[in-house]
Design an enzyme around this catalytic site. Structure first.
Site, mmCIF file in Angstrom:
data_model
loop_
_atom_site.group_PDB
_atom_site.id
_atom_site.type_symbol
_atom_site.label_atom_id
_atom_site.label_comp_id
_atom_site.label_asym_id
_atom_site.label_seq_id
_atom_site.Cartn_x
_atom_site.Cartn_y
_atom_site.Cartn_z
ATOM 1 N N LYS A 31 0.822 -1.208 0.000
ATOM 2 C CA LYS A 31 0.000 0.000 0.000
ATOM 3 C C LYS A 31 0.868 1.276 0.000
ATOM 4 O O LYS A 31 2.073 1.212 0.269
ATOM 5 C CB LYS A 31 -0.937 -0.031 1.216
ATOM 6 C CG LYS A 31 -1.952 -1.180 1.163
ATOM 7 C CD LYS A 31 -2.929 -1.077 2.333
ATOM 8 C CE LYS A 31 -3.993 -2.153 2.267
ATOM 9 N NZ LYS A 31 -4.986 -2.005 3.368
ATOM 10 N N TYR A 41 -12.604 -1.722 -3.504
ATOM 11 C CA TYR A 41 -13.112 -1.843 -2.133
ATOM 12 C C TYR A 41 -14.638 -1.684 -2.059
ATOM 13 O O TYR A 41 -15.166 -1.305 -1.012
ATOM 14 C CB TYR A 41 -12.432 -0.812 -1.233
ATOM 15 C CG TYR A 41 -11.017 -1.196 -0.841
ATOM 16 C CD1 TYR A 41 -10.787 -2.264 0.035
ATOM 17 C CD2 TYR A 41 -9.911 -0.520 -1.329
ATOM 18 C CE1 TYR A 41 -9.499 -2.626 0.409
ATOM 19 C CE2 TYR A 41 -8.612 -0.875 -0.954
ATOM 20 C CZ TYR A 41 -8.424 -1.931 -0.090
ATOM 21 O OH TYR A 41 -7.150 -2.288 0.292
ATOM 22 N N PHE A 92 -15.464 4.405 6.924
ATOM 23 C CA PHE A 92 -14.106 4.770 6.500
ATOM 24 C C PHE A 92 -13.887 4.621 4.995
ATOM 25 O O PHE A 92 -12.766 4.817 4.515
ATOM 26 C CB PHE A 92 -13.067 3.953 7.276
ATOM 27 C CG PHE A 92 -13.212 2.450 7.135
ATOM 28 C CD1 PHE A 92 -12.711 1.778 6.027
ATOM 29 C CD2 PHE A 92 -13.843 1.715 8.125
ATOM 30 C CE1 PHE A 92 -12.826 0.404 5.906
ATOM 31 C CE2 PHE A 92 -13.974 0.329 8.010
ATOM 32 C CZ PHE A 92 -13.468 -0.323 6.890
ATOM 33 N N ARG A 147 -2.493 -14.353 5.305
ATOM 34 C CA ARG A 147 -3.123 -13.547 6.369
ATOM 35 C C ARG A 147 -2.329 -13.676 7.673
ATOM 36 O O ARG A 147 -2.196 -12.713 8.427
ATOM 37 C CB ARG A 147 -4.582 -13.999 6.599
ATOM 38 C CG ARG A 147 -5.513 -13.826 5.411
ATOM 39 C CD ARG A 147 -5.967 -12.414 5.160
ATOM 40 N NE ARG A 147 -6.683 -11.819 6.259
ATOM 41 C CZ ARG A 147 -7.359 -10.661 6.151
ATOM 42 N NH1 ARG A 147 -7.405 -10.014 4.982
ATOM 43 N NH2 ARG A 147 -7.961 -10.157 7.175
ATOM 44 N N THR A 158 -5.551 -6.504 10.967
ATOM 45 C CA THR A 158 -5.796 -5.248 10.240
ATOM 46 C C THR A 158 -5.186 -4.054 10.972
ATOM 47 O O THR A 158 -4.541 -3.202 10.360
ATOM 48 C CB THR A 158 -7.324 -5.030 10.102
ATOM 49 O OG1 THR A 158 -7.898 -6.194 9.507
ATOM 50 C CG2 THR A 158 -7.634 -3.820 9.242
ATOM 51 N N ASN A 172 -1.995 0.421 6.567
ATOM 52 C CA ASN A 172 -1.483 -0.793 7.205
ATOM 53 C C ASN A 172 -0.600 -1.638 6.281
ATOM 54 O O ASN A 172 -0.605 -2.863 6.351
ATOM 55 C CB ASN A 172 -2.630 -1.601 7.832
ATOM 56 C CG ASN A 172 -3.680 -2.014 6.830
ATOM 57 O OD1 ASN A 172 -3.551 -1.728 5.641
ATOM 58 N ND2 ASN A 172 -4.703 -2.710 7.288
ATOM 59 N N HIS A 185 -2.208 -5.312 1.642
ATOM 60 C CA HIS A 185 -3.518 -5.945 1.517
ATOM 61 C C HIS A 185 -3.296 -7.452 1.414
ATOM 62 O O HIS A 185 -2.288 -7.893 0.886
ATOM 63 C CB HIS A 185 -4.209 -5.453 0.235
ATOM 64 C CG HIS A 185 -5.441 -6.237 -0.120
ATOM 65 N ND1 HIS A 185 -6.648 -6.012 0.497
ATOM 66 C CD2 HIS A 185 -5.634 -7.254 -0.998
ATOM 67 C CE1 HIS A 185 -7.544 -6.864 0.002
ATOM 68 N NE2 HIS A 185 -6.950 -7.612 -0.909
ATOM 69 N N GLU A 200 -9.728 -10.547 -7.213
ATOM 70 C CA GLU A 200 -8.810 -9.422 -7.028
ATOM 71 C C GLU A 200 -7.610 -9.528 -7.967
ATOM 72 O O GLU A 200 -7.157 -8.532 -8.533
ATOM 73 C CB GLU A 200 -8.371 -9.345 -5.564
ATOM 74 C CG GLU A 200 -9.518 -8.911 -4.649
ATOM 75 C CD GLU A 200 -9.191 -8.962 -3.161
ATOM 76 O OE1 GLU A 200 -10.055 -8.536 -2.367
ATOM 77 O OE2 GLU A 200 -8.087 -9.433 -2.772
HETATM 78 P P1 GDP Z 1 -8.156 -6.431 5.922
HETATM 79 O O1 GDP Z 1 -8.840 -7.600 5.282
HETATM 80 O O2 GDP Z 1 -7.285 -6.816 7.101
HETATM 81 O O3 GDP Z 1 -7.383 -5.567 4.939
HETATM 82 O O4 GDP Z 1 -9.281 -5.485 6.552
HETATM 83 P P2 GDP Z 1 -10.752 -5.065 6.032
HETATM 84 O O5 GDP Z 1 -11.129 -5.851 4.818
HETATM 85 O O6 GDP Z 1 -11.659 -5.065 7.204
HETATM 86 O O7 GDP Z 1 -10.559 -3.534 5.608
HETATM 87 C C1 GDP Z 1 -9.961 -3.167 4.393
HETATM 88 C C2 GDP Z 1 -9.009 -2.021 4.620
HETATM 89 O O8 GDP Z 1 -9.734 -0.883 5.065
HETATM 90 C C3 GDP Z 1 -7.967 -2.257 5.729
HETATM 91 O O9 GDP Z 1 -6.847 -3.003 5.299
HETATM 92 C C4 GDP Z 1 -7.599 -0.840 6.108
HETATM 93 O O10 GDP Z 1 -6.692 -0.246 5.156
HETATM 94 C C5 GDP Z 1 -8.950 -0.143 6.012
HETATM 95 N N1 GDP Z 1 -9.673 -0.128 7.287
HETATM 96 C C6 GDP Z 1 -10.210 -1.190 7.963
HETATM 97 N N2 GDP Z 1 -10.804 -0.815 9.101
HETATM 98 C C7 GDP Z 1 -10.651 0.545 9.157
HETATM 99 C C8 GDP Z 1 -11.061 1.540 10.088
HETATM 100 O O11 GDP Z 1 -11.703 1.257 11.105
HETATM 101 N N3 GDP Z 1 -10.722 2.841 9.805
HETATM 102 C C9 GDP Z 1 -10.030 3.188 8.686
HETATM 103 N N4 GDP Z 1 -9.732 4.475 8.472
HETATM 104 N N5 GDP Z 1 -9.625 2.268 7.781
HETATM 105 C C10 GDP Z 1 -9.923 0.970 8.004
#
Ligand code: GDP
Length: 139
Positions: free
Chosen positions: A11, A51, A59, A87, A93, A114, A117, A128
Site C-alpha cells: 500500500k 473496495y 471509512f 493472512r 488489520t 497498514n 492488503h 482481485e
Molecule cells: P483487511 O482484510 O485486514 O485488509 O481489513 P478489512 O477488509 O476489514 O478492511 C480493508 C481495509 O480498510 C484495511 O486493510 C484498512 O486499510 C482499512 N480499514 C479497515 N478498518 C478501518 C477503520 O476502522 N478505519 C479506517 N480508516 N480504515 C480501516
C-alpha cells in the site's frame, strides 16, 4: 481444498517509506512464489471499485482517498494454503493488534495505512488478481 493463490498490494504508506523491498523479501522467504507483479497508481474511482464491498463503512471515503494517494505494487502469490498463510504473515488489520514479526506489526502505520492488503478468501483472491492482471500477465 484450500486454494494455491492469493492477491496482495503493497500500500502507499509502505511504498512511500521505502519498505517494498523488505516486504517482498519477507513474502518470498515465507515460501510464496510471485505469479504476477506490477507497480501502478489507483485512481479514486478504481480504488472505490476494488473496495466496493466496504461501500457502506464509515471509512470508505478515507480508504479510497488513501489508496489512491500514491503508487502501489500489486502481486498474485502462489503457495499451498495461500490465503490463510498470507493472512498469518501480514497480521491483524490494526497493527496495534498484529502479532510480533508480522508484516503489519513491522511496517504498518495505522489501521488504515497498514502496509499491505491480503485477500480474505479463495474466491476474492481470484477476483482481485483478475481485477489487476490480464491472463497473459499471470504466470
Ligand atoms: P483487511 O482484510 O485486514 O485488509 O481489513 P478489512 O477488509 O476489514 O478492511 C480493508 C481495509 O480498510 C484495511 O486493510 C484498512 O486499510 C482499512 N480499514 C479497515 N478498518 C478501518 C477503520 O476502522 N478505519 C479506517 N480508516 N480504515 C480501516
Amino acid at each position: 481444498m484450500a486454494g494455491k493463490r492469493t492477491f496482495t498490494m503493497i500500500k502507499p504508506d509502505a511504498m512511500e517509506a521505502g519498505n517494498a523491498g523488505a516486504i517482498i523479501k519477507m513474502i518470498q522467504e515465507a515460501g510464496f512464489k510471485i505469479s504476477a507483479m506490477k507497480m501502478t497508481k489507483l485512481s479514486e474511482e478504481t480504488a472505490g471499485q476494488f473496495y466496493a464491498v466496504h461501500k457502506e463503512r464509515p471509512f470508505y471515503k478515507d480508504l479510497t482517498t488513501y489508496m489512491s494517494s500514491g503508487p502501489i505494487i500489486a502481486m498474485i502469490l502462489e503457495k499451498d494454503n495461500a490465503v490463510e498463510d498470507f493472512r498469518k504473515l501480514i497480521g491483524a488489520t490494526n497493527p496495534a493488534d498484529a502479532a510480533e514479526g508480522t508484516i503489519r506489526k513491522l511496517f504498518a502505520k495505522s489501521i488504515e495505512a497498514n502496509a499491505v492488503h491480503g485477500s480474505d478468501a479463495d474466491d476474492t483472491a481470484l477476483n482481485e488478481g483478475n481485477f489487476f492482471f490480464a491472463k497473459t500477465e499471470q504466470f
